[in-house]
Design an enzyme around this catalytic site. Structure first.
Site, PDB file in Angstrom:
ATOM      1  N   LYS A 492      41.693  47.704  25.954  1.00 39.18           N
ATOM      2  CA  LYS A 492      40.835  48.032  27.096  1.00 39.18           C
ATOM      3  C   LYS A 492      40.506  49.511  27.078  1.00 39.18           C
ATOM      4  O   LYS A 492      41.393  50.355  27.106  1.00 39.18           O
ATOM      5  CB  LYS A 492      41.526  47.672  28.404  1.00 39.18           C
ATOM      6  N   ASP A 588      43.187  42.569  42.535  1.00 43.67           N
ATOM      7  CA  ASP A 588      41.935  41.979  42.032  1.00 43.67           C
ATOM      8  C   ASP A 588      42.240  40.632  41.385  1.00 43.67           C
ATOM      9  O   ASP A 588      41.881  40.374  40.255  1.00 43.67           O
ATOM     10  CB  ASP A 588      41.261  42.933  41.050  1.00 43.67           C
TER      11      ASP A 588
END
Ligand SMILES: *[C@@H]1O[C@H](CO)[C@@H](O)[C@H](O)[C@H]1NC(C)=O
Ligand SMILES: *[C@@H]1O[C@H](CO)[C@@H](O)[C@H](O)[C@H]1NC(C)=O
Ligand SMILES: *[C@@H]1O[C@H](CO)[C@@H](O)[C@H](O)[C@H]1NC(C)=O
Ligand SMILES: *[C@@H]1O[C@H](CO)[C@@H](O)[C@H](O)[C@H]1NC(C)=O
Ligand SMILES: *[C@@H]1O[C@H](CO)[C@@H](O)[C@H](O)[C@H]1NC(C)=O
Ligand SMILES: *[C@@H]1O[C@H](CO)[C@@H](O)[C@H](O)[C@H]1NC(C)=O
Ligand SMILES: *[C@@H]1O[C@H](CO)[C@@H](O)[C@H](O)[C@H]1NC(C)=O
Ligand SMILES: *[C@@H]1O[C@H](CO)[C@@H](O)[C@H](O)[C@H]1NC(C)=O
Ligand SMILES: *[C@@H]1O[C@H](CO)[C@@H](O)[C@H](O)[C@H]1NC(C)=O
Length: 744
Positions: A492, A588
């Site tokens: 990422k 999230d």
């Protein structure tokens, strides 16, 4: 007086004499005064014939006085203009305008028609070398007088019949139409009946400028002649044109007559006309702008006879009388043209007309670099390199012969190389320093102590960031797939500037690297040598729950699989929420963040990412997560709690049972639909995914809905804890499994 050749081997005095002899020639060459003499002496017409009309040169075979031109090439000079103007005086070469008034309403009729005066073509210039004449031609125009009437002016151009020196140049001209409504067609009368019959032929020139509707006018753009206000067509090569009449198509319904009354057609020199939108507006704008007409190109040739066959005597009256010249049969099939040889210039139609070109004076056309010495010779030129150099001055390849000079050059190159190398090293040092700075800033020293986290060098990660490895993009940044240390990984790469600075980041990373749970994606390591630290996670091959539920190729998912995904995801969340030393919230939770391995075991990803992302302290409302899954209470208060994750998980359960995507758009929200249905009848059967509706499973589905609805409560205290949710899901999962066993 040229010294004999053998004088070169004689002693000194003769050599000095030789140099003296050469000297004047050299100065002559350098000063270049010869050109002026030559041009002035360069005769272009027969002896004692005038060679100019105004500022236009009139070379033979053209001429003005009797005896000064060849038949068909007469030019008249009108001295009532200043400078004087020259016209082609050949009686068969002229133009006239054919005018007519056309009425289109109530029905098509010709009101009147007439021919205007015949006019000779005014010359612009004559180029005997190219066999070309440029002259002014008229415009054809179609102008509306009012709603019903048009005034048409058709230019009729005639370049002679049967035997004529003149032919419209097909290469040198184009047909142009300008205006709001013009289909330019060119009619032509072929000069030879044997070629194309004996009547007017319509040349289909696909040139159509049609702006019928007023609103199309805005599409006309300056410089573009592609059918919007302006159109252009090439002339057909295989169709020698002697007579020509551009014409228009008149159409009914004349809506633009007030602002754009006129359209024009013209045969004009290629790339002369630059379309400009004001040309379309107003009455006869173009003819007023160019009152003498538009330039067009005429090819000329000696019309009767042909070049003599090899070895044959030239025909009487042969035109190519100059030495240093040759004859070429005209490409149109009629007559011939005379050309000076290559490297000769002048007028091939007069004796001694073609003279050698001094190429050294026209270096643009005849290259010879500064390292060469230009030497003109008959029919060409030489350009040897300066003494001490070898190569070719024409090609510009002169190089020094001597190694000494070569060394200087080499030295220079070496110097440049060293400078480049030093700059490179400096850059490298700077880069290294930056790398170190980033490493420290991102908490490298703290992380060095952590046992479970690998620190990757940025060089090692570099090959992974290529588009073929790209697997997705989220709020955090971009995700790439790759292999590091023989292990498949997901890398990422955050959007720069979005990550927490300093030690806080390192701490988070340490915490996460210690989280080892079967339902949480494992953080393997990170790279701190870049501005925004890159995170390396284990790679899961089945993609995310979002892909599986809503992706392109939907896999069948039975209730058992869905239940275990729900229960195990909940397990992961429980673990994080209840870790003794530090509670980690997700912030999230959504299907896209629940990844699945090859056996569909869910693993929650992006854990704590929301905490890693720097949040603007002033704007608690700067929400990072996905609005469709976001706890409305958190949205209001800005305070993230474990119950916010519970809410989001409730939405995930709804997606699992309905296989519909939760979207934030109001009205069609999945959450609202479920809540309303549940409020009314305490069930929401019609919202279930058809694939899993089986009578014996309805009870389980209703219980699932119940859990979800509780998670979605707006009263935070009414929401169950994650542990509670997990326990209930676990029991449901078990009972479903045992149900299956019983059925078997
Ligand atoms: C002749 O003079 C006119 C105006 O004085 C100029 O526009 C034109 O280019 C000149 N023609 C030649 C061939 O020099
Ligand atoms: C060509 O035209 C010239 C006059 O310009 C004439 O004297 C000669 O006879 C003609 N030749 C042919 C082959 O028609
Ligand atoms: C010269 O041009 C003027 C104006 O167009 C014209 O009136 C006159 O007749 C012309 N002269 C000759 C000799 O053609
Ligand atoms: C249009 O113009 C022509 C020529 O000016 C004229 O003869 C005719 O009467 C006009 N028609 C209308 C309808 O105004
Ligand atoms: C084209 O150029 C003219 C000036 O040469 C200008 O007045 C006109 O607005 C331009 N038209 C467009 C569409 O740009
Ligand atoms: C002419 O064309 C315009 C625009 O297309 C249209 O509005 C109008 O009705 C037409 N007039 C006639 C008489 O057909
Ligand atoms: C059109 O543009 C070309 C190139 O800029 C120029 O040489 C030419 O003179 C222009 N034509 C007119 C009619 O202005
Ligand atoms: C020109 O044409 C004539 C007759 O068609 C032919 O005899 C002659 O060889 C041709 N000359 C050249 C140079 O092509
Ligand atoms: C050919 O060109 C040379 C060099 O310009 C010149 O001296 C010679 O007179 C020319 N020959 C003829 C026959 O025109």
């Amino acid at each position: 007086m040229t010294p004999p050749l053998e004088s070169r081997s004689q002693p000194r005095p003769t050599i000095i004499l030789l140099l003296l002899l050469l000297l004047p020639t050299a100065t002559h060459m350098i000063l270049g005064d010869g050109a002026v003499d030559q041009d002035e002496q360069h005769q272009i017409t027969l002896a004692s014939c005038p060679d100019k009309c105004g500022n236009i040169s009139i070379p033979y075979p053209f001429g003005m006085k009797s005896g000064c031109f060849r038949e068909g090439f007469q030019v008249t000079c009108n001295d009532s203009f200043n400078p004087h103007r020259a016209y082609l005086a050949n009686s068969g070469v002229y133009q006239y305008i054919f005018e007519e008034q056309i009425r289109v309403e109530p029905e098509w009729s010709q009101v009147w028609s007439r021919s205007l005066d015949i006019t000779a073509f005014e010359l612009i210039d004559i180029s005997v070398g190219k066999g070309e004449v440029r002259a002014y031609g008229a415009f054809s125009s179609m102008c509306s007088q009012n709603q019903t009437d048009y005034l048409l002016k058709n230019q009729n151009m005639k370049l002679g019949k049967k035997i004529s020196p003149f032919l419209l140049s097909t290469e040198g001209n184009v047909v142009i139409g300008v205006g709001w409504r013009v289909q330019t067609r060119v009619y032509s009368y072929p000069w030879s009946p044997s070629v194309h019959g004996n009547s007017w032929q319509e040349l289909i020139l696909s040139c159509l400028s049609d702006l019928m509707e007023p609103q199309f006018l805005e599409f006309a753009t300056n410089g573009s002649c592609k059918g919007r206000g302006c159109c252009e067509a090439a002339l057909p090569e295989a169709f020698p044109i002697r007579e020509l009449a551009p014409s228009f198509t008149v159409r009914k319904n004349n809506t633009l007559f007030k602002t754009n009354p006129c359209s024009y057609a013209m045969v004009v020199e290629s790339s002369w006309y630059n379309f400009s939108t004001p040309d379309m507006y107003g009455y006869e704008v173009l003819p007023k702008k160019y009152p003498r007409g538009v330039p067009f190109v005429i090819d000329f040739s000696i019309p009767n006879g042909s070049c003599p066959a090899k070895g044959q005597p030239p025909p009487p009256d042969y035109a190519c009388v100059s030495g240093n010249s040759s004859c070429a049969n005209a490409t149109s099939g009629q007559g011939y043209v005379c050309k000076c040889w290559d490297h000769y210039d002048g007028n091939p139609y007069i004796v001694n007309g073609c003279q050698d070109i001094d190429e050294c004076k026209i270096r643009d056309l005849y290259p010879c670099t500064a390292d060469g010495i230009c030497k003109n010779k008959l029919g060409g030129y030489d350009c040897p390199c300066k003494p001490g150099m070898k190569g070719d001055g024409i090609k510009g390849t002169c190089t020094d012969k001597f190694p000494a000079t070569a060394r200087v050059i080499l030295g220079g190159i070496g110097g440049i190389f060293i400078i480049a190398a030093i700059s490179f090293l400096i850059l490298l040092r700077k880069e290294k320093k930056k790398t170190r700075e980033f490493y420290e800033k991102n908490g490298g020293r703290t992380l060095e102590k952590a046992k479970f986290i690998k620190l990757f060098e940025k060089e090692k990660l570099k090959p992974i960031f290529k588009s073929s490895n790209f697997i997705g993009k989220g709020g955090f940044g971009e995700v790439y797939k790759g292999i590091l240390d023989n292990e498949p990984v997901a890398v990422k790469k955050p959007i720069s500037g979005s990550v927490l600075e300093n030690e806080q980041f390192a701490n988070e990373v340490i915490i996460q690297s210690q989280v080892i749970h079967k339902n949480i994606v494992r953080l393997i390591g990170c790279c701190l040598e870049v501005e925004a630290p890159i995170l390396v996670y284990e790679f899961l091959c089945s993609g995310s729950l979002d892909d599986i539920l809503h992706g392109k190729n939907k896999v069948p998912l039975n209730l058992g699989v869905r239940l275990s995904i729900a229960a195990e995801s909940a397990d992961g969340l429980v673990y994080m929420h209840s870790k003794t030393n530090i509670k980690i919230l997700h912030g999230d939770v959504k299907p896209a963040n629940i990844l699945l391995d090859d056996k569909f075991v869910p693993k929650i990803s992006d854990f704590g990412i929301s905490r890693l992302i720097a949040r603007d302290k002033q704007h608690t409302g700067s929400i990072i997560g996905d609005m469709s899954y976001m706890d409305p209470v958190y949205l209001q208060t800005g305070r993230l709690t474990e119950k916010s994750d519970v809410y989001s998980f409730g939405v995930v359960i709804l997606e699992l049972i309905s296989r519909k995507k939760a979207t934030h758009s109001e009205g069609s929200s999945l959450v609202i639909n479920f809540l309303e249905a549940y409020k009314k009848e305490r069930k929401a059967t019609h919202l279930f995914d058809k694939e899993i509706i089986v009578t014996e499973d309805l009870e389980i589905l209703d219980s699932l809905t119940g859990i979800a609805v509780e998670c979605l409560s707006l009263d935070v205290d009414q929401r169950p804890s994650m542990t509670d949710v997990f326990n209930r899901l676990f029991i449901l999962n078990q009972s479903h499994k045992s149900q299956l066993v019983c059925e078997l």
